[in-house]
Write a protein that holds these residues in place. Sequence first.
Motif, short mmCIF file in Angstrom:
data_model
loop_
_atom_site.label_atom_id
_atom_site.label_comp_id
_atom_site.label_asym_id
_atom_site.label_seq_id
_atom_site.Cartn_x
_atom_site.Cartn_y
_atom_site.Cartn_z
N MET A 1 0.85 -1.19 0.00
CA MET A 1 0.00 0.00 0.00
C MET A 1 0.88 1.24 0.00
O MET A 1 1.88 1.30 0.70
N PHE A 2 0.50 2.19 -0.79
CA PHE A 2 1.24 3.43 -0.94
C PHE A 2 1.36 4.14 0.40
O PHE A 2 0.39 4.45 1.05
N GLY A 3 2.62 4.38 0.85
CA GLY A 3 2.83 5.12 2.08
C GLY A 3 2.35 4.40 3.32
O GLY A 3 1.92 5.03 4.28
N MET A 4 2.44 3.07 3.34
CA MET A 4 1.80 2.30 4.41
C MET A 4 2.25 2.71 5.80
O MET A 4 1.45 2.86 6.71
N PHE A 5 3.56 2.88 6.01
CA PHE A 5 4.04 3.22 7.35
C PHE A 5 4.63 4.62 7.44
O PHE A 5 5.27 4.96 8.40
N GLY A 6 4.43 5.43 6.42
CA GLY A 6 5.00 6.76 6.47
C GLY A 6 4.18 7.72 5.63
O GLY A 6 3.00 7.53 5.43
N ASN A 7 4.85 8.75 5.14
CA ASN A 7 4.19 9.74 4.30
C ASN A 7 4.70 9.62 2.88
O ASN A 7 5.80 9.16 2.64
N ALA A 8 3.88 10.04 1.93
CA ALA A 8 4.27 9.98 0.53
C ALA A 8 3.59 11.11 -0.21
O ALA A 8 2.57 11.65 0.25
N TYR A 9 4.13 11.48 -1.35
CA TYR A 9 3.64 12.62 -2.10
C TYR A 9 3.10 12.19 -3.46
O TYR A 9 3.46 11.13 -3.98
N VAL A 10 2.25 13.06 -4.05
CA VAL A 10 1.69 12.78 -5.36
C VAL A 10 1.69 14.07 -6.17
O VAL A 10 1.30 15.14 -5.67
N ASP A 11 2.16 13.98 -7.42
CA ASP A 11 2.04 15.08 -8.36
C ASP A 11 0.75 14.83 -9.14
O ASP A 11 0.73 14.10 -10.13
N LEU A 12 -0.33 15.42 -8.68
CA LEU A 12 -1.64 15.18 -9.28
C LEU A 12 -1.72 15.77 -10.69
O LEU A 12 -2.37 15.20 -11.57
N ALA A 13 -1.08 16.90 -10.90
CA ALA A 13 -1.15 17.57 -12.19
C ALA A 13 -0.52 16.73 -13.29
O ALA A 13 -1.02 16.68 -14.42
N ASN A 14 0.57 16.03 -12.96
CA ASN A 14 1.30 15.23 -13.96
C ASN A 14 1.13 13.73 -13.76
O ASN A 14 1.81 12.94 -14.41
N LYS A 15 0.25 13.34 -12.83
CA LYS A 15 -0.07 11.93 -12.56
C LYS A 15 1.19 11.11 -12.27
O LYS A 15 1.53 10.17 -12.96
N LYS A 16 1.86 11.50 -11.19
CA LYS A 16 3.06 10.79 -10.75
C LYS A 16 3.02 10.61 -9.23
O LYS A 16 2.65 11.52 -8.49
N TYR A 17 3.38 9.40 -8.79
CA TYR A 17 3.62 9.17 -7.37
C TYR A 17 5.07 9.54 -7.09
O TYR A 17 5.95 9.37 -7.94
N ILE A 18 5.31 10.04 -5.90
CA ILE A 18 6.67 10.47 -5.54
C ILE A 18 7.12 9.70 -4.31
O ILE A 18 6.55 9.84 -3.22
N GLN A 19 8.13 8.86 -4.50
CA GLN A 19 8.73 8.13 -3.38
C GLN A 19 9.78 9.03 -2.75
O GLN A 19 10.56 9.66 -3.46
N ILE A 20 9.80 9.07 -1.44
CA ILE A 20 10.76 9.94 -0.75
C ILE A 20 11.40 9.18 0.40
O ILE A 20 10.77 8.35 1.05
N PHE A 21 12.69 9.44 0.60
CA PHE A 21 13.44 8.69 1.60
C PHE A 21 14.50 9.58 2.23
O PHE A 21 15.26 10.25 1.52
#
Length: 281
Positions: free
Chosen positions: A130-150
């Motif tokens: 699941m996306f961002g299951m144990f933390g936070n995650a970002y989404v670029d809604l305008a360009n339809k991209k998920y953003i993984q961050i670490f």
Amino acid sequence: MTFVAEKNPEIMKNLSKTLLSAALIAFTGTTAFAQDKNTGVIDYEVNAKMPSRGGGGGDEEAEDRVITLNQHFYFSSGKGKLETDRPDFAGGGGRGGNRPQGAPDGPPPGGGDGQGPRQGGGFRGRGPRMFGMFGNAYVDLANKKYIQIFTKPSDSTKTYFAEEDFTAPKDVKLTDKTKKIAGYNCKKATLTLRDETYTVWYTQELPFSYSPVNGLLPEGSGVVLAAESSNRSFTAKKVDLKPVDAAKISLPANAEKVSEEQLRDIRREEMQKFRGRQNGN
């Protein structure tokens, strides 16, 4: 002034029109704000099965545990951020109690700043994480991209991010069935994601596209408000249209863009360091 108005019906009529117009303008402004669907938060309840350890004593066939989490998706101006309330495993959080198999002992590397749709901090075992299951995650809604961050736990000044395009599901079957979820009309569809079949309910009454799991948008557009497979489910409990602070949904200023492969390597290296510390090395 009051005496003149009382004696002059025309003045009273014009005054009444002015007051009515002012009231309508105020009401229209309030209504327009209330109807702004580009900013707000969606609260999801997530349930996921965790493989049982089957810990001896003839208990090899123990039932899988179900962990319950709450997620909050903040969105505004073409950007989004998913925040997950971390379950209290030590206190038996979720359903079934005890730490689930596959959950890390202690905070996962980069904990708090988010995990990606597949790489990070999610449940091991069956199906997509699941996306961002144990933390936070970002989404670029305008360009339809998920953003993984670490963020490196060994050096908190080092934060990296990688982008992942929205992906299309397989074996999509649209239906005529509809129902309301969190106040929005939703369509029903079934589809396949990584050999797992999902029943999906999605609305097209919000002006952007999003799903907590990449690959669950049946028509490539819409917002998934509920989805269920044999191993996991999530349901939107509330959609609250309200202003969202831009800083809340913006990437950290020091985040460095890398490829998905580079991010995996960075995470793998930090996980090895983490396990070494756990083993006293």
